[in-house]
Design a protein around this motif. Structure first.
Motif, PDB file in Angstrom:
ATOM      1  N   GLU A 199     -23.700 -22.136 -98.683  1.00  0.00           N
ATOM      2  CA  GLU A 199     -23.558 -22.156 -99.657  1.00  0.00           C
ATOM      3  C   GLU A 199     -22.004 -22.782-100.049  1.00  0.00           C
ATOM      4  O   GLU A 199     -21.910 -23.511-100.635  1.00  0.00           O
ATOM      5  CB  GLU A 199     -22.724 -20.769-100.269  1.00  0.00           C
ATOM      6  N   ALA A 200     -21.353 -23.032 -98.959  1.00  0.00           N
ATOM      7  CA  ALA A 200     -20.611 -23.053 -98.565  1.00  0.00           C
ATOM      8  C   ALA A 200     -20.518 -25.269 -98.675  1.00  0.00           C
ATOM      9  O   ALA A 200     -20.295 -25.907 -98.958  1.00  0.00           O
ATOM     10  CB  ALA A 200     -19.324 -23.338 -97.773  1.00  0.00           C
TER      11      ALA A 200
ATOM     12  N   ASP B  56     -22.547 -22.267-107.312  1.00  0.00           N
ATOM     13  CA  ASP B  56     -22.969 -21.801-106.221  1.00  0.00           C
ATOM     14  C   ASP B  56     -21.063 -20.915-105.579  1.00  0.00           C
ATOM     15  O   ASP B  56     -21.609 -20.260-105.064  1.00  0.00           O
ATOM     16  CB  ASP B  56     -23.103 -23.254-105.134  1.00  0.00           C
ATOM     17  N   SER B  57     -20.306 -21.455-106.067  1.00  0.00           N
ATOM     18  CA  SER B  57     -19.104 -20.640-106.158  1.00  0.00           C
ATOM     19  C   SER B  57     -19.429 -19.072-106.791  1.00  0.00           C
ATOM     20  O   SER B  57     -18.582 -18.578-105.948  1.00  0.00           O
ATOM     21  CB  SER B  57     -18.142 -21.025-106.828  1.00  0.00           C
TER      22      SER B  57
ATOM     23  N   LEU C 264     -23.887 -18.366 -95.940  1.00  0.00           N
ATOM     24  CA  LEU C 264     -22.676 -18.266 -96.766  1.00  0.00           C
ATOM     25  C   LEU C 264     -22.398 -19.894 -96.532  1.00  0.00           C
ATOM     26  O   LEU C 264     -21.434 -20.724 -97.095  1.00  0.00           O
ATOM     27  CB  LEU C 264     -20.841 -17.052 -96.241  1.00  0.00           C
TER      28      LEU C 264
ATOM     29  N   ALA D 183     -20.906 -17.268-103.651  1.00  0.00           N
ATOM     30  CA  ALA D 183     -20.965 -17.251-102.239  1.00  0.00           C
ATOM     31  C   ALA D 183     -19.396 -16.092-102.984  1.00  0.00           C
ATOM     32  O   ALA D 183     -19.649 -15.094-101.823  1.00  0.00           O
ATOM     33  CB  ALA D 183     -19.939 -18.351-101.923  1.00  0.00           C
TER      34      ALA D 183
END
Length: 322
Positions: A86-87, A55-56, A83, A59
């Motif tokens: 995703e965080a 996921d990083s 965003l 993002a």
């Protein structure tokens, strides 16, 4: 408002708000200690290592590519919400690491998966190849620039989110079908819902671009998309081989051939969504994944229903400037 459907996707995402603190991992630890053997533990360690980095990567692309070039205000509202999600997913995966991998040395190795686990490094390198051409594009000045952007968008919708993450979710639901790791499965329900929304938003953006710039969608672009998806299926198949055959004791009840078949089935769905013919003609071999299209039913007083939505008040006028 030029693109009201993007705004409605933003509103729907707000209604689907959840938090990591709602996930109960209490039974997962007992499963890891008492009910899972070396093969299953290897699978989960590799899977958590993938989640910690996947996921990083998404993002980063979201900020460096998609938000920069999708400048419709309604689209940027959705991307801002994405965003945040995703965080939230990164927070969920970090919590998984803290819970499942308490040893600091092992946890550090999981964070370094891109460097020291070949199957995960191959996934990251695949994403980087399609992300790198966007790095120097401040504006999409030419048709070639626009095609580069399209391929980046399709890669992260159809391949990263639509194949890599769907493959990862399959392992989670396989374990749940055996009565294991209910906390992981509960959190994954919400992540799965979020990622499906991200993928559909991206495909809708592709639809809009197709309407507004149909000349971009030529045979050369179609061939590149098919090549990309084939490579993603092969890449994720190697990850499956690492997870399922990476120890002396193979995971009972799930094979690399099963995962390959499921990935081919998903790939055909992505191609059809992009108005391209299916490549594999595959059927879904994982019956437990077919159930993921059905909204979860649960006793509200026993656990939080993952399909629950928060109310959003207000309305939007479609006949005024945004």
């Amino acid at each position: 408002m030029v693109y009201p459907s993007f705004y409605e996707r933003y509103r729907a995402a707000i209604r689907n708000t959840w938090t990591v603190e709602e996930v109960d991992f209490s039974t997962d630890l007992r499963d890891l200690r008492e009910r899972m053997g070396p093969a299953e533990r290897h699978l989960i360690e590799r899977l958590v290592a993938f989640f910690a980095t996947g996921d990083s990567i998404v993002a980063n692309n979201l900020v460096l590519s998609l938000y920069r070039h999708l400048n419709a205000p309604e689209a940027r509202m959705y991307l801002s919400r994405q965003l945040y999600e995703e965080a939230l997913h990164v927070q969920f995966y970090l919590t998984l690491l803290d819970t499942y991998v308490p040893d600091p040395v092992a946890r550090e190795a999981a964070f370094a998966a891109v460097e020291n686990i070949p199957s995960i490094r191959a996934q990251a390198e695949f994403c980087a190849r399609w992300q790198a051409p966007m790095a120097g594009l401040e504006r999409l000045e030419s048709a070639e620039d626009q095609r580069t952007f399209l391929l980046n968008l399709i890669c992260f919708a159809a391949c990263t989110e639509g194949l890599f993450f769907y493959g990862a979710f399959a392992y989670v639901y396989f374990l749940r079908s055996r009565g294991l790791l209910h906390g992981l499965a509960a959190g994954t329900n919400w992540v799965f819902r979020d990622e499906s929304g991200h993928m559909e938003f991206a495909f809708e953006v592709v639809d809009v671009i197709r309407r507004e710039s149909p000349a971009l969608f030529d045979d050369a672009l179609a061939a590149q998309i098919v090549e990309m998806i084939e490579e993603a299926v092969d890449c994720e198949t190697e990850f499956a081989r690492d997870l399922l055959e990476g120890t002396a004791h193979r995971v009972a009840g799930l094979t690399v051939a099963d995962l390959r078949g499921y990935l081919e089935y998903c790939a055909d769905q992505r191609l059809v969504r992009l108005r391209l013919p299916p490549r594999y003609g595959a059927q879904n071999p994982l019956s437990f994944m077919a159930l993921q299209d059905i909204p979860e039913l649960a006793n509200f007083f026993e656990r939080r229903v993952s399909a629950y939505q928060n109310a959003v008040e207000g309305s939007v006028a479609l006949d005024v400037d945004f």
